[in-house]
Motif scaffolding. Structure first.
Motif, PDB file in Angstrom:
ATOM      1  N   ASP A  54      30.948 -62.005  63.255  1.00 31.76           N
ATOM      2  CA  ASP A  54      32.166 -62.767  63.518  1.00 31.76           C
ATOM      3  C   ASP A  54      31.858 -64.243  63.279  1.00 31.76           C
ATOM      4  O   ASP A  54      31.207 -64.893  64.081  1.00 31.76           O
ATOM      5  N   GLU A  55      32.314 -64.742  62.141  1.00 31.06           N
ATOM      6  CA  GLU A  55      32.108 -66.143  61.793  1.00 31.06           C
ATOM      7  C   GLU A  55      30.630 -66.526  61.865  1.00 31.06           C
ATOM      8  O   GLU A  55      30.253 -67.578  62.388  1.00 31.06           O
ATOM      9  N   GLY A  56      29.809 -65.624  61.324  1.00 25.39           N
ATOM     10  CA  GLY A  56      28.379 -65.914  61.239  1.00 25.39           C
ATOM     11  C   GLY A  56      27.595 -65.580  62.491  1.00 25.39           C
ATOM     12  O   GLY A  56      26.379 -65.635  62.496  1.00 25.39           O
ATOM     13  N   GLU A  57      28.293 -65.232  63.569  1.00 24.35           N
ATOM     14  CA  GLU A  57      27.606 -64.878  64.807  1.00 24.35           C
ATOM     15  C   GLU A  57      27.620 -63.363  64.965  1.00 24.35           C
ATOM     16  O   GLU A  57      28.642 -62.713  64.759  1.00 24.35           O
ATOM     17  N   TYR A  58      26.478 -62.816  65.334  1.00 24.01           N
ATOM     18  CA  TYR A  58      26.392 -61.369  65.439  1.00 24.01           C
ATOM     19  C   TYR A  58      25.496 -61.020  66.617  1.00 24.01           C
ATOM     20  O   TYR A  58      24.293 -61.299  66.599  1.00 24.01           O
ATOM     21  N   ASP A  59      26.081 -60.439  67.651  1.00 25.40           N
ATOM     22  CA  ASP A  59      25.354 -60.151  68.876  1.00 25.40           C
ATOM     23  C   ASP A  59      24.860 -58.709  68.879  1.00 25.40           C
ATOM     24  O   ASP A  59      25.599 -57.792  69.243  1.00 25.40           O
ATOM     25  N   VAL A  60      23.639 -58.495  68.412  1.00 27.32           N
ATOM     26  CA  VAL A  60      23.071 -57.150  68.482  1.00 27.32           C
ATOM     27  C   VAL A  60      22.362 -56.925  69.815  1.00 27.32           C
ATOM     28  O   VAL A  60      21.943 -55.802  70.109  1.00 27.32           O
ATOM     29  N   GLU A  61      22.261 -57.965  70.617  1.00 27.44           N
ATOM     30  CA  GLU A  61      21.522 -57.835  71.872  1.00 27.44           C
ATOM     31  C   GLU A  61      22.194 -56.861  72.837  1.00 27.44           C
ATOM     32  O   GLU A  61      21.558 -56.307  73.718  1.00 27.44           O
ATOM     33  N   ARG A  62      23.507 -56.625  72.642  1.00 29.04           N
ATOM     34  CA  ARG A  62      24.172 -55.681  73.545  1.00 29.04           C
ATOM     35  C   ARG A  62      23.608 -54.270  73.370  1.00 29.04           C
ATOM     36  O   ARG A  62      23.623 -53.476  74.316  1.00 29.04           O
ATOM     37  N   TYR A  63      23.081 -53.971  72.185  1.00 33.75           N
ATOM     38  CA  TYR A  63      22.492 -52.651  71.975  1.00 33.75           C
ATOM     39  C   TYR A  63      21.117 -52.565  72.631  1.00 33.75           C
ATOM     40  O   TYR A  63      20.712 -51.499  73.091  1.00 33.75           O
ATOM     41  N   ARG A  64      20.421 -53.690  72.689  1.00 36.18           N
ATOM     42  CA  ARG A  64      19.164 -53.733  73.443  1.00 36.18           C
ATOM     43  C   ARG A  64      19.455 -53.521  74.935  1.00 36.18           C
ATOM     44  O   ARG A  64      18.766 -52.751  75.607  1.00 36.18           O
ATOM     45  N   ARG A  65      20.485 -54.205  75.415  1.00 31.43           N
ATOM     46  CA  ARG A  65      20.847 -54.053  76.830  1.00 31.43           C
ATOM     47  C   ARG A  65      21.246 -52.610  77.141  1.00 31.43           C
ATOM     48  O   ARG A  65      20.890 -52.069  78.193  1.00 31.43           O
ATOM     49  N   ALA A  66      21.983 -51.980  76.237  1.00 32.79           N
ATOM     50  CA  ALA A  66      22.399 -50.591  76.447  1.00 32.79           C
ATOM     51  C   ALA A  66      21.193 -49.662  76.499  1.00 32.79           C
ATOM     52  O   ALA A  66      21.130 -48.741  77.332  1.00 32.79           O
ATOM     53  N   ALA A  67      20.217 -49.891  75.606  1.00 31.24           N
ATOM     54  CA  ALA A  67      19.023 -49.047  75.571  1.00 31.24           C
ATOM     55  C   ALA A  67      18.210 -49.206  76.859  1.00 31.24           C
ATOM     56  O   ALA A  67      17.766 -48.211  77.460  1.00 31.24           O
ATOM     57  N   LEU A  68      18.023 -50.439  77.283  1.00 34.30           N
ATOM     58  CA  LEU A  68      17.250 -50.683  78.503  1.00 34.30           C
ATOM     59  C   LEU A  68      17.980 -50.159  79.732  1.00 34.30           C
ATOM     60  O   LEU A  68      17.362 -49.614  80.654  1.00 34.30           O
ATOM     61  N   SER A  69      19.296 -50.283  79.741  1.00 33.22           N
ATOM     62  CA  SER A  69      20.083 -49.771  80.855  1.00 33.22           C
ATOM     63  C   SER A  69      19.986 -48.251  80.938  1.00 33.22           C
ATOM     64  O   SER A  69      19.896 -47.675  82.033  1.00 33.22           O
ATOM     65  N   ALA A  70      19.971 -47.586  79.777  1.00 31.80           N
ATOM     66  CA  ALA A  70      19.845 -46.124  79.761  1.00 31.80           C
ATOM     67  C   ALA A  70      18.513 -45.692  80.357  1.00 31.80           C
ATOM     68  O   ALA A  70      18.440 -44.709  81.108  1.00 31.80           O
ATOM     69  N   LEU A  71      17.450 -46.429  80.028  1.00 35.11           N
ATOM     70  CA  LEU A  71      16.136 -46.110  80.596  1.00 35.11           C
ATOM     71  C   LEU A  71      16.117 -46.331  82.099  1.00 35.11           C
ATOM     72  O   LEU A  71      15.555 -45.531  82.853  1.00 35.11           O
ATOM     73  N   GLU A  72      16.748 -47.415  82.553  1.00 35.65           N
ATOM     74  CA  GLU A  72      16.804 -47.696  83.987  1.00 35.65           C
ATOM     75  C   GLU A  72      17.581 -46.618  84.726  1.00 35.65           C
ATOM     76  O   GLU A  72      17.194 -46.171  85.808  1.00 35.65           O
TER      77      GLU A  72
END
Length: 204
Positions: free
Chosen positions: A169-187
């Motif tokens: 989106d206008e040069g900004e791309y937040d892939v960190e939400r997928y990292r958060r989802a992966a870590l949350s699944a492990l927790e």
């Protein structure tokens, strides 16, 4: 040279990322060339593999049976559809007694709604009833694979650049939400089982 298509690796992916994979493409003009979904973490997927809780099944067909199944993982919901061309999968959904854990291998499908939104679903090749331990191993392995893709994403490979182009989106791309989802699944897994030593599952 054989004209038979090679079988694509089934990518492990959480529902939250899969449902964002709204862009599909071919890498050849050949009629039978595989169609890939572009995962937002910078990988292509012609087939996916997921394990979760089958929570609901419904025959949504009009003229013939066309079964919808909902499968929930720690991050969201997969929707899959099976009809006459997926007889084994349709049979499983017809006879299933939710809730139950299932392992699914299938192909990503996208379709555009009347409102112009793109929805993502699965055309299942196989559906297998599994136990909780199999689900747990899949969560661990899928979190690992997701984090590996995110690590490679920083190297700005071909599919990472495609993901930024199509999902940014206008040069900004937040892939960190997928990292958060992966870590949350492990927790969540640790909270459920009180067991932090779940072994990753062997590749399928």
């Amino acid at each position: 040279m054989s004209g038979a298509p090679t079988r694509e690796v089934a990518r492990r992916v959480f529902a939250s990322e899969f449902n964002d994979a709204t862009y599909t493409f071919k890498e050849s003009d050949e009629e039978r060339a595989p169609v890939y979904a572009l995962l937002p973490t910078g990988e292509r997927a012609n087939r996916v593999f997921f394990v979760g809780t089958l929570t609901e099944t419904e025959d949504v067909g009009s003229d013939s049976e066309y079964w919808q199944g909902r499968v929930v993982d720690p991050s969201g919901t997969f929707f899959m559809y099976a009809g006459q061309y997926q007889p084994d999968a349709a049979s499983h959904l017809r006879e299933a007694e939710p809730p139950e854990y299932v392992a699914v291998v299938g192909k990503p499908r996208t379709y555009e709604t009347d409102e112009g939104e793109v929805n993502v679903s699965i055309r299942p090749e196989s559906i297998t009833t599994v136990d909780a331990a199999t689900r747990d191993r899949w969560v661990v392995e899928t979190a690992t694979r997701t984090l590996e893709r995110l690590g490679a994403f920083e190297e700005d490979g071909e599919y990472a650049r495609m993901a930024r182009e199509h999902y940014g989106d206008e040069g900004e791309y937040d892939v960190e939400r997928y990292r958060r989802a992966a870590l949350s699944a492990l927790e969540d897994l640790e909270d459920e089982d009180g067991n932090e030593s779940v072994e990753p599952e062997a590749s399928v």
